[in-house]
Each structure stands twice: as structure tokens, then as C-alpha cells.
Write an enzyme that holds these catalytic residues in place. Structure first.
Site, mmCIF file in Angstrom:
data_model
loop_
_atom_site.group_PDB
_atom_site.id
_atom_site.type_symbol
_atom_site.label_atom_id
_atom_site.label_comp_id
_atom_site.label_asym_id
_atom_site.label_seq_id
_atom_site.Cartn_x
_atom_site.Cartn_y
_atom_site.Cartn_z
ATOM 1 N N ASP A 297 10.606 30.561 -16.482
ATOM 2 C CA ASP A 297 11.919 30.450 -15.858
ATOM 3 C C ASP A 297 11.979 31.234 -14.549
ATOM 4 O OD1 ASP A 297 14.792 29.751 -16.046
ATOM 5 O OD2 ASP A 297 15.052 31.924 -16.190
ATOM 6 N N GLU A 339 9.108 26.628 -13.196
ATOM 7 C CA GLU A 339 10.450 26.226 -12.781
ATOM 8 C C GLU A 339 10.728 26.869 -11.432
ATOM 9 O OE1 GLU A 339 15.076 26.509 -12.710
ATOM 10 O OE2 GLU A 339 13.813 28.207 -13.205
HETATM 11 C C1 GLC Z 1 16.839 28.983 -14.566
HETATM 12 C C2 GLC Z 1 17.602 28.165 -15.567
HETATM 13 C C3 GLC Z 1 19.056 28.291 -15.310
HETATM 14 C C4 GLC Z 1 19.436 29.735 -15.394
HETATM 15 C C5 GLC Z 1 18.574 30.583 -14.482
HETATM 16 C C6 GLC Z 1 18.690 32.025 -14.849
HETATM 17 O O1 GLC Z 1 17.001 28.526 -13.281
HETATM 18 O O2 GLC Z 1 17.191 26.834 -15.506
HETATM 19 O O3 GLC Z 1 19.796 27.532 -16.227
HETATM 20 O O4 GLC Z 1 20.776 29.881 -15.033
HETATM 21 O O5 GLC Z 1 17.214 30.306 -14.621
HETATM 22 O O6 GLC Z 1 17.938 32.302 -16.007
HETATM 23 C C1 GLC Z 2 18.864 28.130 -8.102
HETATM 24 C C2 GLC Z 2 17.559 28.657 -8.479
HETATM 25 C C3 GLC Z 2 16.985 27.908 -9.628
HETATM 26 C C4 GLC Z 2 18.009 27.761 -10.734
HETATM 27 C C5 GLC Z 2 19.294 27.260 -10.244
HETATM 28 C C6 GLC Z 2 20.293 27.305 -11.345
HETATM 29 O O1 GLC Z 2 18.735 26.883 -7.551
HETATM 30 O O2 GLC Z 2 16.663 28.567 -7.389
HETATM 31 O O3 GLC Z 2 15.898 28.589 -10.105
HETATM 32 O O4 GLC Z 2 17.562 26.833 -11.664
HETATM 33 O O5 GLC Z 2 19.716 28.059 -9.207
HETATM 34 O O6 GLC Z 2 21.486 26.772 -10.907
#
Ligand code: GLC
Ligand code: GLC
Length: 649
Positions: A297, A339
Site C-alpha cells: 500500500d 500500489e
Molecule cells: C491506499 C489505499 C487507500 C488508502 C491509502 C492510505 O492508497 O488504497 O484506500 O486511503 O492507501 O492507506
Molecule cells: C492518492 C495516493 C494514492 C491513494 C489515493 C487514495 O492518490 O497517491 O496512493 O490511493 O490517494 O485516494
């Protein structure tokens, strides 16, 4: 630059020092299971030079470097000893076939445990459904212990070793992983390693002023340094808190802790090797439960450096590669999925067999929606031609929706080549998907609107963004059919373009936005909940009734999934873009093992044609029509119905 032979010498020397001490500590386990120890040391000798190199890149300046290195080796060994036998066998199998995830049989699904089936036992009971759909990979959204109330859908983890009691137990998770494996399904869960919740034991200790644990986070005694950092930082969740830091009190005195996301998600301090080591243990612990793929993540944010944007820094890559080396030593079956929802130049940097073998493809996702809105394929076609190819031993995870918002992360430089202004175009897309643009079919909501910059991202389910909600409530049958075609069109592309397709469960029956999140105090401030509804099993029951809307959509999915599973040309091999000479129609050809397939996708609501010259050039008449409404006859053009998805192979 250190030379390879120097590293190997240094690695041999370090191991000669570390191993006897670890052997001493783990004497009992070694005597009990000498074969396991042998297996461990073979892999250790093999991979330790890489691990040492990476670890040293980040931590060599520390006076206690060797202490932490030894501690890491000991942790890996401990966790290897308790790795179940069936998983050690899986390790061997995966080492022999590291490209297992590149098969055309692969199909991913993602869901929340509670929203899809109440709890882990409920998920187990859904295995027949997963098999019916054809899934071989299931990402269960974060299911760990988390604060009550707001917890970012579980992304605020309070313990990596405890399942949220309302969902089940760790024992149930590992037995579910086994049941999945028997059903040919790999379990995917998150490693939320950029931050923990503010209720994690480490954070609790830090709050009490325990310095060892304060050093697990990025904690500052005043606002001064945070303000310096903020001069270069992007705001991720500006609606929740401005900037990247949140205040809290230690011994009556205000402190500031780094919180990239929500104020209750505390960023970990990877400049401290103890943090790396403890997280490596959590990772191996999860691998030992039978988790096969870890979704890493928020990879972009794990390293911070003053004067930079603190995203995608070189040390982030080094650390992920170091985790990868740890996994190859002590749980080789593990695959990493990145991600990184960032600029496409940065997304690809996380993808390699030594870092993350698979990765979300946010560019394809965003550009599929872009093509539906503009009814034009040029950005999409350009991106596929220029940015889709990956190195050996890796794969894209292609998706149209997940639990997050849609951000328009295309490259401004690419857009400029086509005469498109990135900033203006993003504003257009936001207006379009909020349903505020003439001709828009979408029913989306803004997410994290930034009053200063005017930026926002978009929330909404696939069906609601593709026009089904509006068509059902305000229009009629004809528009409903067009919306269904849009849903199937973009899924058709992710199922045939190569890589691993990932379905956000619910989309296969056309699930609409759910506005009830506004009544829930834990969710009302986060519009992403509009596309995270509870699964409606009454609707699922209609999936085999072709006269129902659910059945119509589900049948479309099943047909295209079958198509993928019967033709390996849709996974391995090469992708070539076909210049269709029609601005509304995407065309591509896949070749693999002497076989080929040609795909045309019409993004417009009017009929289109492909010229005879192109039909001839790609000798399409020598192929069979595998999907779509239209036939092609020799020497004539190929007619395409509105929003049609046509495959020859
Ligand atoms: C990732 C997840 C998102 C979350 C963020 C913080 O981007 O996909 O849902 O809010 O991480 O953990
Ligand atoms: C931003 C972050 C991504 C996360 C997202 C959640 O775009 O770069 O990691 O998933 O916020 O809304």
C-alpha cells in the site's frame, strides 16, 4: 559504486560472523528440523549479497548497522522455522515457475470481507461463486484490527497479527487461504507498511513518550521542521487535514507526527532500521498464513527527505527491493503488487522481478474513462503504444474500478504531444464525471476537493460512472443498453489487453452508487464510500436470468471471461496497436506462440467503420470472429455498432 565481487566478499564475511550467533540462538529449532535450516541457509547464501547491498544503501551510516542486520537474519530464520510445510512446497513450485501469474487463466477480484459476505466464514461460503465467475486471485480488503469508527476502510492497522474480531480470527484467515488454494485461488491482502493506526502498540508507546517507539514514527517537537517539509509536499487528503502533519500530546507537550493520509494514520520512519526489521516480520507472518500476494500500500510515500516532494524517492525503491530479498529468502512464494497511483514514469519504476512483480495500471484505468467521456481513443492508444510494455517476469494488474477514487494520472507531456492541455483536460474530466458537463452520462461525486488548487478526484461505481444510474432513473431502455455496453466495453479491454484483469466485485452485476454512506458518521466525510456498497445478494440471484439487467451484464462478463480463458494469446506475448484511422475506435493485435487476435473497441454511441485497407493489412478475414455483433466480409469495411467490442482470433 561498489563492485560485485566486493559485495560478495563482504557478504561472506558478514554471514560468517552472523550465522554462528544465529545458530546458537536457534539451536533448538535447528536440532528439531535440520532440513529446514539447510533449506534456509541455501537461500540465504544465495540472496544475502543482494540484501546486504540494499540494506547498506539505506543504513550503512548507522553505528549499529550490524546489530540490525543480525537481528534481521534471526527474524527471517525464526519465521522460516514456523512456515507451514504446504507453503514451503508452494515456495518450491513458485521458484520453478516464477511466471505463474502471467497465465490467461488468471483473473482477479477484490472485495471487502464485511460488505461482501459479513465475515471470513461468509467469504469461505462464497468460494463456489468465485469459481463460477472464474476468479483465481482474490484481494480481501484490509481485515486487520483497526480503530472503531473511522479507520479508512481498514487502512489504519492497529495490529498486523490480529484479524478484526468482527470478521473472524487469524486462524480462520489461514484456513481460508488453504481453502482458496485448493480452489485454485491465490489470497491477496494488503501490507499497509507506510503507516500504522494511532492505536497500534508502537504508536501507543510513542504517545507515552517511549523514545524507542517515538523513533518508529516521524515525530517533531514543534511545527518548524514540518512546515519546511510542507513547502514541497502534495496534500493527499486535504479535506481531512491540511498539510501532512497532525498534532498530538506527549507529557502535556504538543508534538507533530507525519500523517500523509488521515490524522489517525501515522507514517512509519524507515530511516530507523528497527522499523524495517519489525515490518519484515509482519510481512513474513502474513506470508506464513498463506497470503500469496501482498499488495504494498502507498509505496510512493515510504521515504522522506527534506526539500523533496517525499514521493517516489530512490530509497523507497531500495527498501521495497530489500523487502523483496527478505521474501525470497524466507517466503519465496510471495509476490508483491505495487500500489503507486502516481505519474506513469514513476509507476513503472516499482515494477521488476526484484521489486514488485505486479502493479496496478492506473494509467490504463484513467484513460479508459477518458475515452468514454471524450469518445476518442488517441490518449489511450498512445499510452498503450508507448507505456504498456513491461520487462520479463512482471505483469500489469488492469482494472477499471477499485475501492479508491479515480485520479487523472496521465502524463501532461504525452497529452501535450496530442495538443491536449493536461490541467484543462483534468478539469473537464472532473466536470464530466460529476455529471456537470453537457452530454455527460456519469453520476460521480468529487473526492478531496482542494479549495486552494481546485483539484479533485472522482468517486462512483463503474455502473454509475458509465451511465447506468442516470439511464435507469431519467432516461430509458436505449440509454440503459448503451450504459451496459460501456461497462462491458472497458471490461472487455482489461480482459484481452494482457496482464491480470481485476474486477471490483459488484461491477459484474452493475452495482450502482450507494448514497447511504452520508448517514454514517464514520463515512460521511469520505465520498469513496459511495462506491463501496454492501453486496446485494438478491440482485446476485438474478445473474443467470438473461432478461434481468443483472443477468444481461453478468452474462456479458462471463462470455468475455470465457474468451480470455480459452485463448492464451490474451495473456502472454506481445501487444501491437492498430492505427484504425477512426478517432473513436481503439484497435490492437495480440500475438503469442504463432497465434494472434485482433480487438476493436468503439467508444462512440454511433456506428463506426474500419476501412477495408486495415482489414486487409491485418488479414482479419483469415481470423474467426470470437466476440461482437458484426461480421466482416472480404474486401469490404468492418461496420461496428455503437460501443461495440469486437474480437477476431
Ligand atoms: C491506499 C489505499 C487507500 C488508502 C491509502 C492510505 O492508497 O488504497 O484506500 O486511503 O492507501 O492507506
Ligand atoms: C492518492 C495516493 C494514492 C491513494 C489515493 C487514495 O492518490 O497517491 O496512493 O490511493 O490517494 O485516494
Amino acid at each position: 559504486m561498489i563492485e560485485t565481487h566486493q559485495i560478495e566478499t563482504e557478504a561472506r564475511r558478514s554471514l560468517a560472523r552472523i550465522l554462528p550467533r544465529v545458530e546458537q540462538t536457534l539451536k533448538r529449532s535447528i536440532t528439531k528440523d535440520p532440513q529446514a535450516w539447510r533449506q534456509f541457509t541455501v537461500r540465504l547464501h544465495d540472496i544475502f549479497p543482494s540484501l546486504l547491498y540494499l540494506y547498506a544503501e539505506v543504513y550503512s551510516e548507522r553505528y549499529d548497522f550490524f546489530y540490525h542486520l543480525e537481528d534481521l537474519v534471526e527474524s527471517m530464520a525464526r519465521l522460516w522455522f514456523i512456515r507451514p510445510q504446504d507453503l514451503r512446497e508452494l515456495d518450491d513450485a513458485r521458484e520453478k515457475n516464477p511466471h505463474w501469474f502471467q497465465s490467461n487463466q488468471m483473473l482477479g477480484g477484490v472485495c471487502y470481507v464485511d460488505l461482501f459476505a459479513n465475515n471470513l466464514e461468509g467469504i469461505r461460503k462464497k468460494i463456489p461463486y468465485f469459481k463460477e465467475l472464474g476468479l483465481t486471485y482474490i484481494h480481501l480488503m484490509p481485515l486487520f484490527k483497526a480503530p472503531e469508527g473511522e479507520n479508512d476502510g481498514g487502512y489504519a492497522v492497529s495490529s498486523y497479527r490480529d484479524v478484526n474480531p468482527s470478521l473472524g480470527t487469524m486462524k480462520q484467515l489461514s484456513s481460508l487461504a488453504r481453502d482458496f488454494r485448493e480452489a485454485g485461488i491465490s489470497l491477496v491482502v494488503d501490507l499497509v507498511f507506510n503507516h500504522t493506526s494511532n492505536e497500534h502498540l508502537w504508536a501507543e508507546r510513542a504517545k507515552q513518550g517511549d523514545e524507542e517507539y517515538m523513533d518508529f514514527y516521524r515525530i517533531f517537537p514543534s511545527r518548524e521542521l514540518p512546515s519546511h517539509y510542507e513547502q514541497n509536499l502534495r496534500e493527499i487528503f486535504p479535506e481531512e487535514h491540511a498539510g501532512a502533519f497532525s498534532p498530538f500530546i506527549i507529557n502535556g507537550k504538543e508534538h507533530w507526527v507525519w500523517t500523509t493520509f488521515h490524522s489517525y494514520q501515522w507514517d512509519l520512519n524507515y530511516a530507523n532500521p528497527a522499523v524495517f526489521n519489525r515490518m519484515a516480520e509482519e510481512m513474513l507472518f502474513l506470508a506464513n498464513q498463506g497470503v500469496e500476494v501482498l499488495r504494498l500500500d502507498a509505496v510512493a510515500f515510504i521515504w522522506k527527505q527534506l526539500g523533496t516532494g517525499c514521493e517516489n524517492l530512490p530509497q523507497a525503491h531500495t527498501l521495497i527491493k530489500a523487502f523483496n530479498a527478505v521474501a525470497r529468502i524466507a517466503s519465496p512464494a510471495l509476490t508483491f503488487k505495487s500500489e503507486a497511483i502516481v505519474h506513469p514514469d514513476d509507476v513503472v519504476k516499482y515494477i521488476s522481478p526484484e521489486e514488485c512483480q505486479i502493479s496496478y495500471n492506473p494509467l490504463l484505468m484513467a484513460l479508459l474513462w477518458n475515452s468514454l467521456a471524450t469518445r476518442k481513443i488517441r490518449l489511450l492508444s498512445q499510452a498503450l503504444a508507448k507505456r504498456f510494455k513491461l520487462g520479463a517476469g512482471t505483469a500489469w494488474v488492469n482494472y477499471v474500478r477499485v475501492h479508491d477514487d479515480i485520479g487523472w494520472t496521465f502524463s501532461d507531456e504525452d497529452a501535450a504531444i496530442l495538443g491536449v492541455n493536461g490541467g484543462d483536460h483534468r478539469r473537464f474530466l472532473n466536470e464530466f464525471y460529476r455529471g456537470r458537463f453537457e452530454g455527460s452520462f456519469a453520476r460521480g461525486l468529487p473526492f478531496q476537493e482542494n479549495p486552494v488548487t481546485g483539484d479533485c478526484r472522482i468517486s462512483g461505481t463503474c455502473a454509475s460512472l458509465a451511465g447506468l444510474e442516470k439511464a435507469l432513473h431519467e432516461e430509458g431502455e436505449k440509454e440503459v443498453e448503451l450504459a451496459v455496453r460501456r461497462i462491458l466495453l472497458i471490461h472487455g479491454i482489461i480482459l484481452t489487453v494482457g496482464g491480470i484483469p481485476l474486477i471490483y466485485l459488484g461491477d459484474e452485476i452493475g452495482t450502482l452508487n450507494d448514497y447511504t454512506y452520508r448517514d454514517d458518521p464514520a463515512h460521511e466525510r469520505d465520498s469513496r464510500w459511495v462506491h463501496r456498497p454492501r453486496a446485494d445478494w438478491e440482485k446476485y440471484k438474478k445473474r443467470n436470468n438473461l432478461h434481468s439487467l443483472e443477468g444481461h451484464i453478468f452474462h456479458g462478463f462471463r462470455t468475455m471471461i470465457e474468451l480470455r480463458k480459452q485463448n492464451d494469446v490474451f495473456a502472454g506475448g506481445e501487444l501491437e496497436i492498430i492505427p484504425t484511422e477512426n478517432e473513436h475506435v481503439l484497435g490492437f493485435m495480440r500475438t503469442h506462440d504463432g497465434k494472434r487476435a485482433v480487438v476493436f473497441a468503439n467508444f462512440s454511441e454511433s456506428p463506426q467503420t474500419i476501412a477495408p485497407r486495415i482489414i486487409g493489412q491485418y488479414s482479419i478475414t483469415s481470423l474467426k470472429k470470437l466476440h461482437g455483433r458484426n461480421h466482416v466480409s472480404p474486401n469490404s469495411s468492418l461496420p461496428l455498432e455503437p460501443l461495440d467490442f469486437v474480437v477476431f482470433g
